[in-house]
Design a protein around this motif. Sequence first.
Motif, PDB file in Angstrom:
ATOM      1  N   ASN A  25     -39.936   6.644  12.457  1.00 27.63           N
ATOM      2  CA  ASN A  25     -38.584   6.629  11.934  1.00 27.63           C
ATOM      3  C   ASN A  25     -38.600   6.891  10.439  1.00 27.63           C
ATOM      4  OD1 ASN A  25     -38.449   5.678  14.478  1.00 27.63           O
ATOM      5  ND2 ASN A  25     -37.875   3.598  13.912  1.00 27.63           N
ATOM      6  N   ALA A  26     -38.214   8.106  10.114  1.00 29.19           N
ATOM      7  CA  ALA A  26     -38.286   8.523   8.723  1.00 29.19           C
ATOM      8  C   ALA A  26     -37.373   7.665   7.859  1.00 29.19           C
ATOM      9  CB  ALA A  26     -37.918   9.991   8.607  1.00 29.19           C
ATOM     10  N   ILE A  27     -36.129   7.565   8.287  1.00 26.34           N
ATOM     11  CA  ILE A  27     -35.169   6.784   7.516  1.00 26.34           C
ATOM     12  C   ILE A  27     -34.376   5.922   8.487  1.00 26.34           C
ATOM     13  CG2 ILE A  27     -33.279   6.857   5.844  1.00 26.34           C
ATOM     14  CD1 ILE A  27     -34.038  10.000   5.705  1.00 26.34           C
ATOM     15  N   VAL A 101     -25.463   8.292  12.365  1.00 24.81           N
ATOM     16  CA  VAL A 101     -26.155   9.157  11.416  1.00 24.81           C
ATOM     17  C   VAL A 101     -27.364   9.757  12.119  1.00 24.81           C
ATOM     18  CG1 VAL A 101     -27.227   9.370   9.149  1.00 24.81           C
ATOM     19  CG2 VAL A 101     -25.545   7.583   9.532  1.00 24.81           C
ATOM     20  N   PHE A 102     -27.383  11.069  12.203  1.00 23.64           N
ATOM     21  CA  PHE A 102     -28.520  11.751  12.809  1.00 23.64           C
ATOM     22  C   PHE A 102     -29.502  12.123  11.710  1.00 23.64           C
ATOM     23  CE2 PHE A 102     -25.035  12.543  15.699  1.00 23.64           C
ATOM     24  CZ  PHE A 102     -25.614  12.453  16.951  1.00 23.64           C
ATOM     25  N   THR A 103     -30.768  11.827  11.929  1.00 23.10           N
ATOM     26  CA  THR A 103     -31.809  12.306  11.027  1.00 23.10           C
ATOM     27  C   THR A 103     -32.341  13.548  11.697  1.00 23.10           C
ATOM     28  OG1 THR A 103     -32.353  10.030  10.551  1.00 23.10           O
ATOM     29  CG2 THR A 103     -33.932  11.688   9.835  1.00 23.10           C
ATOM     30  N   PRO A 105     -34.931  16.445  12.396  1.00 23.91           N
ATOM     31  CA  PRO A 105     -36.308  16.887  12.184  1.00 23.91           C
ATOM     32  C   PRO A 105     -36.311  18.335  11.680  1.00 23.91           C
ATOM     33  CG  PRO A 105     -35.967  16.073  14.433  1.00 23.91           C
ATOM     34  CD  PRO A 105     -34.621  16.207  13.809  1.00 23.91           C
TER      35      PRO A 105
END
Lengths: 151, 100
Positions: A25-27, A101-103, A105
């Motif tokens: 999970n990046a953010i 909120v979509f992170t 890739p």
Amino acid sequence: MDRRKFLGIGLAAFAAIVAPVAELNAIDFRATKPKAWEAEKSAEAIKELYGSGGLKKSGIKMTAPKLAENGGSIPINIKSDLDLESIAVFQDANPRSLTAVFTIPKNAIIDYDFRIKMRQTAFVTIVGKTRAGVLHSTSKEIDVSIGGCGG
Amino acid sequence: MGKMKIKAKAKGDIVKVKAMFTSLMADSEEAEKKKIEVEYITQIVGTVNGNVVYEVSTSGFMSENPLIKFKFKGGKKGDKLVFTTTDNHGKTQTGKKKIK
């Protein structure tokens, strides 16, 4: 002893596979931007999440019904060809504005379908941030005849 | 939290995914009205071969039993798509499905 060794190796291998997954999970937007999730209005929530930069009204396409019969389940689709880092969904119909909120890739295809709840007729705003830091947005008013959220 | 339904189909180099997660997605106001516990998914992460292909942080204003659709590149037939969801209590759940 051999068996014990074998199990040990197995466990180590398992841990090696599992461990990176937990850090993928990046953010986690809930942890990094807790205030944005509490904001009542879209404008406030956008400011909390992305700062007060100007929004470009282009680049993102939202497909949603103009009139929603069931406010508990409104299908929304967002598409974009921009190189976005994240994209967020806001609405003014519920007690709090930020919905998702979509992170995104790298090299992802931005074509997301999902459903949201809305208690009343209101604007839905989508804001996307490019990897260069430019904010793009689009919004649409959705008429809700029967409210969601058990209302 | 309950089951996960996942469908993933490869067509050329693009994989189309449809997934449904079981959750009431009840935020505090709704939970109070219905006299149920506050429970909603806060994060959904999809991975293939260790690469994140889908990641979203959500609030209780997503619909009950969230249904999502998306496409991604970099997966092929036989690869495993793994979804992990986290709810507001910090509970996680995983579901796997082979790409068809």
